[in-house]
Scaffold this active site. Structure first.
Site, PDB file in Angstrom:
ATOM      1  N   SER A 289       0.804  -1.237   0.000  1.00 31.68           N
ATOM      2  CA  SER A 289       0.000   0.000   0.000  1.00 31.68           C
ATOM      3  C   SER A 289       0.830   1.277   0.000  1.00 31.68           C
ATOM      4  O   SER A 289       0.289   2.359  -0.250  1.00 31.68           O
ATOM      5  CB  SER A 289      -0.926   0.029   1.207  1.00 31.68           C
ATOM      6  OG  SER A 289      -2.081  -0.714   0.922  1.00 31.68           O
TER       7      SER A 289
ATOM      8  N   LYS B 227       0.461   3.454  -2.929  1.00 28.62           N
ATOM      9  CA  LYS B 227      -0.773   4.202  -3.228  1.00 28.62           C
ATOM     10  C   LYS B 227      -0.587   5.717  -3.381  1.00 28.62           C
ATOM     11  O   LYS B 227      -1.051   6.302  -4.370  1.00 28.62           O
ATOM     12  CB  LYS B 227      -1.847   3.892  -2.172  1.00 28.62           C
ATOM     13  CG  LYS B 227      -2.373   2.454  -2.278  1.00 28.62           C
ATOM     14  CD  LYS B 227      -3.259   2.086  -1.088  1.00 28.62           C
ATOM     15  CE  LYS B 227      -3.786   0.656  -1.207  1.00 28.62           C
ATOM     16  NZ  LYS B 227      -4.500   0.222   0.008  1.00 28.62           N
TER      17      LYS B 227
ATOM     18  N   TYR C 271      -3.029  -3.660 -10.371  1.00 23.39           N
ATOM     19  CA  TYR C 271      -2.884  -3.175  -8.996  1.00 23.39           C
ATOM     20  C   TYR C 271      -2.032  -4.134  -8.150  1.00 23.39           C
ATOM     21  O   TYR C 271      -1.158  -3.708  -7.389  1.00 23.39           O
ATOM     22  CB  TYR C 271      -4.278  -2.970  -8.382  1.00 23.39           C
ATOM     23  CG  TYR C 271      -4.277  -2.796  -6.883  1.00 23.39           C
ATOM     24  CD1 TYR C 271      -3.815  -1.621  -6.285  1.00 23.39           C
ATOM     25  CD2 TYR C 271      -4.712  -3.833  -6.052  1.00 23.39           C
ATOM     26  CE1 TYR C 271      -3.796  -1.476  -4.907  1.00 23.39           C
ATOM     27  CE2 TYR C 271      -4.688  -3.696  -4.665  1.00 23.39           C
ATOM     28  CZ  TYR C 271      -4.230  -2.528  -4.109  1.00 23.39           C
ATOM     29  OH  TYR C 271      -4.201  -2.377  -2.739  1.00 23.39           O
TER      30      TYR C 271
ATOM     31  N   TYR D 286      -3.938   3.751   7.898  1.00 27.81           N
ATOM     32  CA  TYR D 286      -5.103   2.918   8.244  1.00 27.81           C
ATOM     33  C   TYR D 286      -5.912   3.610   9.345  1.00 27.81           C
ATOM     34  O   TYR D 286      -6.033   4.836   9.328  1.00 27.81           O
ATOM     35  CB  TYR D 286      -4.675   1.499   8.657  1.00 27.81           C
ATOM     36  CG  TYR D 286      -3.837   0.804   7.596  1.00 27.81           C
ATOM     37  CD1 TYR D 286      -4.381   0.479   6.363  1.00 27.81           C
ATOM     38  CD2 TYR D 286      -2.517   0.476   7.832  1.00 27.81           C
ATOM     39  CE1 TYR D 286      -3.628  -0.166   5.377  1.00 27.81           C
ATOM     40  CE2 TYR D 286      -1.757  -0.180   6.871  1.00 27.81           C
ATOM     41  CZ  TYR D 286      -2.316  -0.485   5.636  1.00 27.81           C
ATOM     42  OH  TYR D 286      -1.566  -1.109   4.680  1.00 27.81           O
TER      43      TYR D 286
ATOM     44  N   VAL E  87       1.129  -3.449   4.230  1.00 25.46           N
ATOM     45  CA  VAL E  87       1.068  -4.702   5.003  1.00 25.46           C
ATOM     46  C   VAL E  87       2.392  -5.444   5.078  1.00 25.46           C
ATOM     47  O   VAL E  87       2.548  -6.351   5.896  1.00 25.46           O
ATOM     48  CB  VAL E  87       0.001  -5.692   4.458  1.00 25.46           C
ATOM     49  CG1 VAL E  87      -1.385  -5.159   4.680  1.00 25.46           C
ATOM     50  CG2 VAL E  87       0.258  -6.013   3.000  1.00 25.46           C
TER      51      VAL E  87
HETATM   52  N1  GLU Z   1      -1.809  -5.574  -1.956  1.00 26.17           N
HETATM   53  C1  GLU Z   1      -2.398  -5.355  -0.671  1.00 26.17           C
HETATM   54  C2  GLU Z   1      -3.912  -5.448  -0.727  1.00 26.17           C
HETATM   55  O1  GLU Z   1      -4.551  -4.795  -1.508  1.00 26.17           O
HETATM   56  C3  GLU Z   1      -1.983  -4.039  -0.128  1.00 26.17           C
HETATM   57  C4  GLU Z   1      -2.569  -3.857   1.207  1.00 26.17           C
HETATM   58  C5  GLU Z   1      -1.834  -2.896   2.036  1.00 26.17           C
HETATM   59  O2  GLU Z   1      -0.592  -2.847   2.015  1.00 26.17           O
HETATM   60  O3  GLU Z   1      -2.528  -2.163   2.770  1.00 26.17           O
HETATM   61  O4  GLU Z   1      -4.479  -6.184   0.004  1.00 26.17           O
END
Ligand code: GLU
Length: 614
Positions: free
Chosen positions: A71, A74, A196, A248, A266
């Site tokens: 993430s 992002k 993604y 988060y 994550v």
């Molecule tokens: N590829 C992960 C997902 O979409 C990224 C989640 C994350 O790092 O928050 O579940």
């Protein structure tokens, strides 16, 4: 600690990072994310901390192992989408509201039919389809090369993690289908979700995350490669969503405790950008219940506290701004000038004011300058803005300076500018109007203003080479040197522009005038008529106003300057002081005045009153 990175001489910054690294490494709370099976293979002991400055210096502590960005990609992909599509087009599909839902919630903002924000999966999946590219493959190429440009080198992709997530990623597919039903994605959902997943599988180190963050902090320019990765104007938008939605369900407390816009993922990465200052990269795979790296969160909090890095902490920098204001009667240019010119400047140069600014100019320092100018009780004809030591001029300062210059010019003040040595402020100041006179340093500006001032007093450079000194004044002829010196010490200089009235009939006596240069005329009003009759003209080497020293009465004639005139003036109180302190010199002067008056009496055949107070 045998795995601690670089062994070169480590300075105070590495020492600090090492300390933080040691403190957080001792903590082995948290769990590794396993919902993507490949992630479970991460070494729980791993911990890396990097700090990148805005001139490309990177400091590391701990171990720099590659891990998938997840993430943390992002905000960087969001930056690319903003750069490619513009803010409005992106906002149509992805909002900027924080949500209390989990990052992978299958939901959208019903009120606006948009994904809540680009930091939750729904928003991130849509965002990844907004970067430029005709095909999904081209779009992924844009994402891959964009993330690599943020990091400053080509980033690899972990195919194992990608396949692992693709195999288990149904929840993200569900989100994508919901997005398609809302019209936020087009046809091929699977292909789009795979793009993604691939984005999440890009490999980075803590060092990469620090440089990526530093690129945002540095107005979109990668401080290591110098590449402008995204335009400056997207940075604030990206940092805003990082600050409000990047951590988060801990985003609020993170902003409260750490105060640096950041994004976590994550796999245990955190990338944090302090605008205008630095980037931080943190990595440790053990996650807390919010899904953030346990050690990453603690390390960031320790660093923020120890270095006072909270974004909302008022700036401690005070060196910038208005350093001093001075007038040209106190500080003269280095130009050597004839005595007569210096005498004019002694009296008049307070009309030249210099405001010296230093450092980075923002709203606060410019407001200080504006106040100094507007509240100045003494009039100024010339104002020099000495910006030589100015290192930056921000948007607020540039706008305010421009308007200040316009106002001064409209008020008839001549504005001089000492150009900054540094490029950025120099370029910014090109916007100032042509009426501003530009100089390389304060001395050149002062010299120019002085010359203009002399010219306004009718004094051209080659004029008035000498001023008739007191010793050569007719009235003081034959006086002993000590007396001339004593009188000279007590005289002030007065400059009178052509046409100006030195004093008028009936004025309080303000002293004995010795004409050093120029010429004046004495005249009186003709009784019962509006005209005036000239009694005499008085030129350099002669004096007037003697009687006032003797009898203290008011003026019986008017004195007008016929041309630019400079006088040495002995005021009544200076004369009184001379009598007290140095009666011998005072006696010599009184004798000189008597001699002059008696000579004039003898030669006069006309009305004594006509020159009684000439
Ligand atoms: N590829 C992960 C997902 O979409 C990224 C989640 C994350 O790092 O928050 O579940």
């Amino acid at each position: 600690m045998s795995d601690a990175a670089p062994s070169r001489t480590r300075g105070p910054i590495e020492t600090l990072l090492d300390e933080v690294w040691r403190e957080v490494s001792a903590n082995d709370e948290g769990t590794i994310a396993t919902y993507i099976p490949e992630l479970a293979k991460a070494d729980p002991a791993t911990c890396g901390i990097s700090l990148a400055t805005l001139d490309g210096q990177v400091y590391d502590a701990g171990v720099l192992v590659p891990f998938t960005i997840q993430s943390v990609s992002k905000p960087y992909v969001y930056a690319l989408a903003l750069a490619d599509r513009g803010q409005e087009a992106v906002l149509e599909k992805v909002g900027v509201e924080p949500t209390g839902d989990p990052f992978n919630s299958i939901s959208l903002d019903d009120r606006s039919s948009r994904a809540f924000n680009p930091m939750v999966n729904a928003g991130a999946i849509v965002t990844s389809t907004l970067v430029s590219g005709q095909t999904r493959a081209e779009q992924f190429e844009r994402i891959h090369s964009g993330l690599s440009a943020f990091a400053g080198h080509e980033l690899a992709i972990d195919e194992d993690v990608f396949h692992s997530e693709r195999t288990t990623g149904d929840r993200n597919r569900a989100i994508a289908y919901l997005m398609r039903s809302a019209g936020l994605l087009d046809e091929d959902v699977d292909e789009q979700v795979e793009g993604y997943f691939r984005q999440c599988a890009v490999l980075v180190t803590a060092r990469d995350l620090a440089v990526m963050a530093a690129t945002l902090a540095n107005s979109g320019i990668n401080p290591v490669t110098g590449e402008q990765v995204v335009p400056r104007d997207v940075v604030a938008s990206v940092l805003t969503v990082m600050a409000t939605c990047g951590m988060y369900d801990y985003a609020g407390e993170w902003l409260y405790r750490v105060g640096i816009p950041a994004k976590s993922g994550v796999s245990g990465g955190v990338s944090a950008a302090l605008p205008g200052q630095l980037g931080l990269g943190l990595h440790s795979p053990l996650l807390d219940s919010n899904g953030n790296s346990v050690r990453g969160v603690v390390a960031a909090e320790l660093l923020s506290k120890r270095l006072g890095m909270h974004l909302l902490l008022p700036s401690e920098r005070t060196r910038s701004g208005l350093r001093r204001t001075y007038r040209a009667d106190a500080i003269r240019s280095r130009r050597g000038r004839p005595r007569a010119h210096r005498a004019v400047l002694d009296v008049e140069a307070s009309a030249i004011v210099v405001h010296e600014l230093v450092g980075d100019e923002g709203f606060a320092s410019t407001e200080l300058l504006i106040r100094a100018v507007l509240d100045d009780p003494r009039p100024a004809r010339w104002r020099v803005l000495d910006l030589r030591r100015v290192t930056r001029i921000d948007t607020a300062a540039a706008a305010l300076l421009l308007s200040l210059v316009d106002q001064l010019t409209a008020d008839g003040v001549v504005v001089g500018l000492v150009e900054p040595r540094t490029m950025q402020p120099r370029t910014t100041l090109r916007a100032l109007p042509d009426t501003v006179h530009r100089f390389a340093d304060a001395d050149a500006a002062l010299e120019w203003c002085e010359t203009e001032l002399l010219r306004e007093h009718g004094i051209e450079d080659d004029m008035l080479e000498g001023l008739v000194p007191l010793a050569a004044q007719e009235l003081l002829e034959g006086l002993p040197d000590f007396a001339v010196r004593a009188i000279e010490e007590r005289c002030t200089t007065r400059v009178i522009t052509a046409g100006a009235i030195v004093f008028d009939e009936g004025d309080e006596a303000d002293g004995l005038y010795f004409v050093g240069a120029g010429q004046v005329a004495a005249d009186v009003r003709i009784k019962n008529q509006s005209g005036r009759r000239r009694l005499s003209t008085i030129s350099a080497g002669s004096s007037f106003g003697e009687l006032a020293l003797v009898d203290g009465s008011t003026r019986s004639t008017r004195i007008v300057a016929l041309e630019p005139t400079i006088c040495h003036v002995l005021a009544p109180d200076a004369f009184a002081e001379l009598r007290r302190r140095d009666p011998a010199s005072a006696g010599e002067l009184v004798l000189a005045i008597s001699r002059s008056l008696s000579a004039r009496l003898r030669s006069s055949t006309a009305d004594v009153a006509a020159f009684e107070d000439s």
